[in-house]
Design a protein around this motif. Structure first.
Motif, mmCIF file in Angstrom:
data_model
loop_
_atom_site.group_PDB
_atom_site.id
_atom_site.type_symbol
_atom_site.label_atom_id
_atom_site.label_comp_id
_atom_site.label_asym_id
_atom_site.label_seq_id
_atom_site.Cartn_x
_atom_site.Cartn_y
_atom_site.Cartn_z
ATOM 1 N N THR A 117 0.850 -1.190 0.000
ATOM 2 C CA THR A 117 0.000 0.000 0.000
ATOM 3 C C THR A 117 0.886 1.240 0.000
ATOM 4 N N ALA A 118 0.605 2.131 -0.932
ATOM 5 C CA ALA A 118 1.346 3.392 -1.039
ATOM 6 C C ALA A 118 0.414 4.536 -0.670
ATOM 7 N N VAL A 119 0.784 5.294 0.348
ATOM 8 C CA VAL A 119 -0.010 6.447 0.780
ATOM 9 C C VAL A 119 0.772 7.706 0.433
ATOM 10 N N GLY A 120 0.195 8.532 -0.428
ATOM 11 C CA GLY A 120 0.932 9.713 -0.870
ATOM 12 C C GLY A 120 0.023 10.848 -1.286
ATOM 13 N N LEU A 121 0.644 11.997 -1.469
ATOM 14 C CA LEU A 121 -0.058 13.226 -1.803
ATOM 15 C C LEU A 121 -0.126 13.403 -3.313
ATOM 16 N N PHE A 122 -1.291 13.844 -3.788
ATOM 17 C CA PHE A 122 -1.470 14.227 -5.186
ATOM 18 C C PHE A 122 -1.880 15.691 -5.215
ATOM 19 N N SER A 123 -1.325 16.415 -6.163
ATOM 20 C CA SER A 123 -1.509 17.865 -6.172
ATOM 21 C C SER A 123 -1.940 18.364 -7.547
ATOM 22 N N GLY A 124 -2.710 19.453 -7.540
ATOM 23 C CA GLY A 124 -3.129 20.109 -8.774
ATOM 24 C C GLY A 124 -3.412 21.569 -8.492
ATOM 25 N N SER A 125 -4.063 22.226 -9.422
ATOM 26 C CA SER A 125 -4.390 23.644 -9.235
ATOM 27 C C SER A 125 -5.640 24.003 -10.033
ATOM 28 N N TYR A 126 -6.242 25.110 -9.662
ATOM 29 C CA TYR A 126 -7.380 25.650 -10.400
ATOM 30 C C TYR A 126 -7.268 27.170 -10.398
ATOM 31 N N GLU A 127 -8.048 27.818 -11.264
ATOM 32 C CA GLU A 127 -7.970 29.270 -11.405
ATOM 33 C C GLU A 127 -9.006 29.943 -10.526
ATOM 34 N N VAL A 128 -8.529 30.862 -9.689
ATOM 35 C CA VAL A 128 -9.420 31.667 -8.861
ATOM 36 C C VAL A 128 -9.683 32.990 -9.585
ATOM 37 N N ARG A 129 -10.951 33.271 -9.834
ATOM 38 C CA ARG A 129 -11.330 34.490 -10.550
ATOM 39 C C ARG A 129 -11.986 35.471 -9.590
ATOM 40 N N PRO A 130 -11.547 36.742 -9.600
ATOM 41 C CA PRO A 130 -12.114 37.728 -8.675
ATOM 42 C C PRO A 130 -13.536 38.100 -9.068
ATOM 43 N N ALA A 131 -14.296 38.584 -8.085
ATOM 44 C CA ALA A 131 -15.683 38.955 -8.346
ATOM 45 C C ALA A 131 -15.788 40.244 -9.147
ATOM 46 N N LEU A 132 -14.953 41.235 -8.838
ATOM 47 C CA LEU A 132 -15.095 42.543 -9.462
ATOM 48 C C LEU A 132 -13.859 42.940 -10.269
ATOM 49 N N TRP A 133 -12.719 42.980 -9.605
ATOM 50 C CA TRP A 133 -11.504 43.406 -10.286
ATOM 51 C C TRP A 133 -10.323 42.650 -9.692
ATOM 52 N N GLY A 134 -9.177 42.818 -10.308
ATOM 53 C CA GLY A 134 -7.986 42.115 -9.855
ATOM 54 C C GLY A 134 -7.617 40.990 -10.802
ATOM 55 N N TYR A 145 -4.075 10.104 -0.927
ATOM 56 C CA TYR A 145 -4.654 8.866 -1.444
ATOM 57 C C TYR A 145 -3.846 7.662 -0.982
ATOM 58 N N ALA A 146 -4.560 6.561 -0.777
ATOM 59 C CA ALA A 146 -3.931 5.271 -0.517
ATOM 60 C C ALA A 146 -4.164 4.392 -1.738
ATOM 61 N N ARG A 166 -3.903 14.771 7.073
ATOM 62 C CA ARG A 166 -2.868 14.691 8.108
ATOM 63 C C ARG A 166 -2.006 13.439 7.939
ATOM 64 N N VAL A 167 -2.545 12.398 7.313
ATOM 65 C CA VAL A 167 -1.766 11.177 7.102
ATOM 66 C C VAL A 167 -0.609 11.455 6.149
ATOM 67 N N CYS A 168 -0.887 12.162 5.073
ATOM 68 C CA CYS A 168 0.173 12.503 4.121
ATOM 69 C C CYS A 168 1.094 13.588 4.665
ATOM 70 N N ALA A 169 0.550 14.441 5.536
ATOM 71 C CA ALA A 169 1.373 15.514 6.107
ATOM 72 C C ALA A 169 2.517 14.960 6.938
ATOM 73 N N GLN A 170 2.346 13.751 7.487
ATOM 74 C CA GLN A 170 3.403 13.141 8.289
ATOM 75 C C GLN A 170 4.639 12.820 7.451
ATOM 76 N N ARG A 171 4.473 12.801 6.141
ATOM 77 C CA ARG A 171 5.584 12.482 5.238
ATOM 78 C C ARG A 171 6.426 13.712 4.905
ATOM 79 N N GLU A 172 5.957 14.878 5.290
ATOM 80 C CA GLU A 172 6.608 16.121 4.887
ATOM 81 C C GLU A 172 8.030 16.242 5.423
ATOM 82 N N ALA A 173 8.276 15.771 6.644
ATOM 83 C CA ALA A 173 9.605 15.907 7.243
ATOM 84 C C ALA A 173 10.651 15.124 6.441
ATOM 85 N N VAL A 174 10.316 13.907 6.029
ATOM 86 C CA VAL A 174 11.241 13.109 5.228
ATOM 87 C C VAL A 174 11.468 13.773 3.867
#
Length: 263
Positions: A117-134, A145-146, A166-174
């Protein structure tokens, strides 16, 4: 006794009526602007939440794809022992876009089920659009995921489930320890380096402890295998230093089975 004339009275009433009309128009205009702003913020929040959910869906697809690739590679190596199988899982049951090899899943072996069993972090991104300006900006999204692999009746099967972050966060130190080692090993400038010399390069690094197992030089590369320990966790890594380069990619990293660090 009043001194006003009929004309003056009519003028006063006209002014009063005009003020009331202007005030009504201003109230209606302010209400319209306020309603439009409320709608704009609601629409932006709804759109951003929708894009965030789409990004999470992509993460789930990415995890399932990694599991499928791992099953393919495990199936293609029917004679692989536990160490070789763990190497395959570490190599493919992960998000390939994270950490340049330093981000490795936590792999455990289940003897009763003959599986990994491999427990690890998967990452991505999305676009945040402002309501008025910016400006629009990217926002990261992660999920833990496991990926469980079982060898049953001669075939490999995979199951993908989510785990608390928090399970994947424990891997951050290594991970941080591996990244620090990668930077420190860029100082290797010749292929005749010894284990003691490598240890001295890693000793000043305080984010983790390192147990250097092997150091071998060949051609213009030096391969260092070391066990990285941090915050009660550990992972074996293989670092390859290309001595003819000084750029950021001059040290490549791969997580390998812990048996490689057994000496």
């Amino acid at each position: 006794m009043s001194t006003s004339t009929p004309v003056t009275g009519r003028a006063a009433r006209a002014v009063t009526g005009g003020c009331l009309v202007a005030l009504t128009v201003l109230i209606l205009a302010a209400g319209t602007v306020l309603a439009w702003m409320v709608y704009a913020f609601h629409r932006a929040d709804t759109g951003n939440e929708s894009r965030r959910e789409e990004a999470r869906t992509v993460l789930a697809e990415k995890a399932r794809h990694a599991a499928a690739l791992t099953v393919r590679d495990l199936t293609a190596a029917p004679d692989a022992d536990r160490e070789a199988a763990e190497d395959i899982v570490l190599r493919t049951a992960r998000d390939p876009g994270l950490g340049q090899g330093t981000v490795a899943p936590k792999v455990t072996y289940d003897k009763a089920l003959d599986g990994l069993t491999a427990v690890g972090l998967f990452s991505g991104s999305y676009e945040v659009r402002p309501a008025l300006w910016g400006a629009r900006r990217p926002e990261s999204v992660t999920r833990c995921y496991a990926l469980a692999f079982r060898h049953d009746s001669g075939t490999w099967q995979a199951k993908v489930t989510t785990r608390p972050d928090r399970v994947c966060a424990q891997r951050e130190a290594v991970t941080n320890g591996a990244q620090a080692a990668r930077e420190a090993l860029r100082a290797i400038d010749r292929t005749t380096v010894t284990r003691d010399q490598v240890r001295r390069l890693l000793d000043p690094v305080r984010t983790a402890t390192y147990e250097v197992t092997t150091v071998t030089g060949q051609g213009r590369t030096v391969t260092v295998t070391t066990l990285v320990r941090a915050a009660g966790d550990e992972q074996c890594y293989r670092f390859v230093r290309h001595t003819d380069s000084q750029d950021q990619d001059s040290v490549t990293v791969a997580a390998v089975a812990v048996a490689h660090c057994a000496g």
